[in-house]
Design an enzyme around this catalytic site. Structure first.
Site, mmCIF file in Angstrom:
data_model
loop_
_atom_site.group_PDB
_atom_site.id
_atom_site.type_symbol
_atom_site.label_atom_id
_atom_site.label_comp_id
_atom_site.label_asym_id
_atom_site.label_seq_id
_atom_site.Cartn_x
_atom_site.Cartn_y
_atom_site.Cartn_z
ATOM 1 N N ARG A 124 0.873 -1.313 0.008
ATOM 2 C CA ARG A 124 0.044 -0.153 0.160
ATOM 3 C C ARG A 124 0.822 1.499 -0.101
ATOM 4 N NH1 ARG A 124 -2.408 -4.133 2.378
ATOM 5 N NH2 ARG A 124 -4.728 -4.464 2.101
ATOM 6 N N HIS B 249 -1.197 -2.437 -4.580
ATOM 7 C CA HIS B 249 -0.252 -3.328 -5.459
ATOM 8 C C HIS B 249 -0.403 -2.530 -6.916
ATOM 9 C CE1 HIS B 249 0.072 -6.410 -2.623
ATOM 10 N NE2 HIS B 249 -1.371 -6.680 -2.750
ATOM 11 N N HIS C 90 2.783 -12.503 -6.022
ATOM 12 C CA HIS C 90 1.833 -12.661 -5.042
ATOM 13 C C HIS C 90 1.015 -14.074 -5.175
ATOM 14 C CE1 HIS C 90 -1.668 -11.475 -2.461
ATOM 15 N NE2 HIS C 90 -1.242 -10.249 -2.650
ATOM 16 N N ASP D 164 -1.664 -10.013 8.185
ATOM 17 C CA ASP D 164 -1.830 -9.258 6.661
ATOM 18 C C ASP D 164 -0.554 -8.414 7.244
ATOM 19 O OD1 ASP D 164 -2.008 -8.255 4.485
ATOM 20 O OD2 ASP D 164 -4.142 -8.132 4.564
ATOM 21 N N GLU E 128 5.096 -12.733 0.435
ATOM 22 C CA GLU E 128 5.560 -11.729 -0.515
ATOM 23 C C GLU E 128 6.483 -10.787 0.001
ATOM 24 O OE1 GLU E 128 1.686 -9.048 -1.044
ATOM 25 O OE2 GLU E 128 1.018 -10.911 0.146
#
Ligand code: GLA
Length: 369
Positions: A100, A125, A196, A268, A333
């Protein structure tokens, strides 16, 4: 004495050889009629990776379990059209900026650059049409590697500079999927490239990943606000559900009332890797007991986003008609920290003309007891 080969047999043999070496097929067509190719890499051990020129997506990745049986361990779609739906970013190359950017803007050299708001008030992304949605130019290697290139024009998705990107996927005989990212620019810019892939080591669509055991080589992580933007703090994982320095089941603490777990709807978060310089080093290890499959992630990047598929909700039907429920896969990631362009204290994501961006990430598969 010369042996005469009948002409029909010559034709058949020629066709067979052409087929073997080409290792690609048409995967589909974009709505504007552009052809999308799917390349299949195979190594000496029989492992396979299929990669699409659309988004550089790893469409399937087949690696052996402890009995030597190949299983596809990434989420995705059999039909190219699946990739045109609103994205969970299955398997895709992500750019220009993975993760982000707060309020969809950043300032570089005194100029403010405005980006697309595709995640609440933020950019996620790379924006509306990130690298996951463009067609990459492919140059196959020896059947075990594929070079993808893309020129992102100055101003694309709001980012400055003509950015020339090369990504090389290699499937080594050691059952590693190696990804090399290289980029150059003609104007100062920012970038953060990643892949991803959504992994389920038991096999794609084989339930959730809560029993997978994870180890992360990270003493700290970057806590986030409710928009999943780092607050700027580098917090110790000590005594928290974020401490994976010793192996823990992913699901063991995912239901915790820790504020950060609640904000993420699970994991996350960006973990800061313990490392000495930019050398390729072990970032994460995941094991799955039933299949015996082990994934090790090595990277030159300073951080890794660990995401537990919290937004998957069973509405997506993937390969073989499998239903992808909540937490039916995890992502690791490799990356720079999210929102770095707005955090001068974070490692820089700037790229200047004359310099070359180069990072490497290796997904290494093996089996254990
Ligand atoms: C990343 C983000 C998640 C989510 C997924 C895609 O991993 O951190 O919040 O947006 O991509 O669904």
């Amino acid at each position: 004495m010369t042996t005469r080969i009948p002409i029909p047999l010559i034709i058949v043999l020629t066709l067979m050889t052409t087929n073997c070496s080409s290792n690609s097929r048409e995967f589909g067509k974009t709505p504007s009629g552009e052809s999308v190719e799917l390349y299949t890499l195979k190594n000496a051990k029989g492992a396979e990776a299929a990669i699409s020129t659309y988004g550089g997506v790893v469409v399937s990745l087949k690696v052996p379990d402890r009995a030597g049986v190949l299983g596809d361990i990434v989420l995705g779609f059999d039909d190219f059209k699946g990739y045109l739906l609103p994205p969970p970013y299955f398997g895709a190359l992500i750019g220009r900026y993975g993760n982000r950017i707060a309020h969809a803007k950043f300032t570089l050299d005194g100029v403010e650059y405005k980006l697309a708001k595709n995640d609440g008030d933020n950019t996620l992304h790379g924006g509306t049409r990130g690298f996951d949605k463009v067609i990459w130019k492919a140059k196959p290697g020896d059947g075990q590697s594929l070079e993808l290139t893309y020129l992102s024009k100055d101003g694309e998705e709001g980012f400055p500079g003509n950015l020339s990107v090369t990504v090389v996927y290699s499937l080594t005989d050691n059952n590693e999927l190696k990804i090399d990212y290289t980029a150059t620019t003609d104007k100062n810019t920012v970038l953060n490239l990643t892949n991803h892939s959504y992994f389920n080591l038991a096999g794609q669509g084989e339930g959730d990943i809560l029993a997978h055991q994870l180890t992360l080589n990270a003493d700290r992580y970057t806590p986030v606000d409710k928009g999943l933007i780092p607050t700027g703090e580098l917090r110790s994982v000590d005594g928290t559900p974020f401490d994976f320095r010793q192996p823990h089941a992913i699901g063991e603490r995912i239901g915790s009332s820790d504020e950060q777990i609640v904000l993420g709807g699970g994991y996350d978060h960006n973990f800061i890797l313990n490392r000495a310089g930019d050398v390729l080093s072990l970032a994460a290890k995941v094991t799955e007991a039933k299949s015996g499959r082990v994934l090790e992630v090595l990277t030159t990047e300073p951080a890794i986003q660990f995401y537990t598929g919290n937004f998957l909700d069973g509405t997506i039907h993937g390969k073989g008609g499998k239903v992808y429920g909540r937490r039916s896969a995890f992502c690791l990631e490799t990356q720079h920290y999210p929102d770095s362009p707005n955090h001068p204290a974070f490692p820089s994501t700037e790229l200047k003309p004359g310099a070359t961006y180069h990072t490497t990430t290796v997904f290494r598969f093996s089996t254990g007891s």
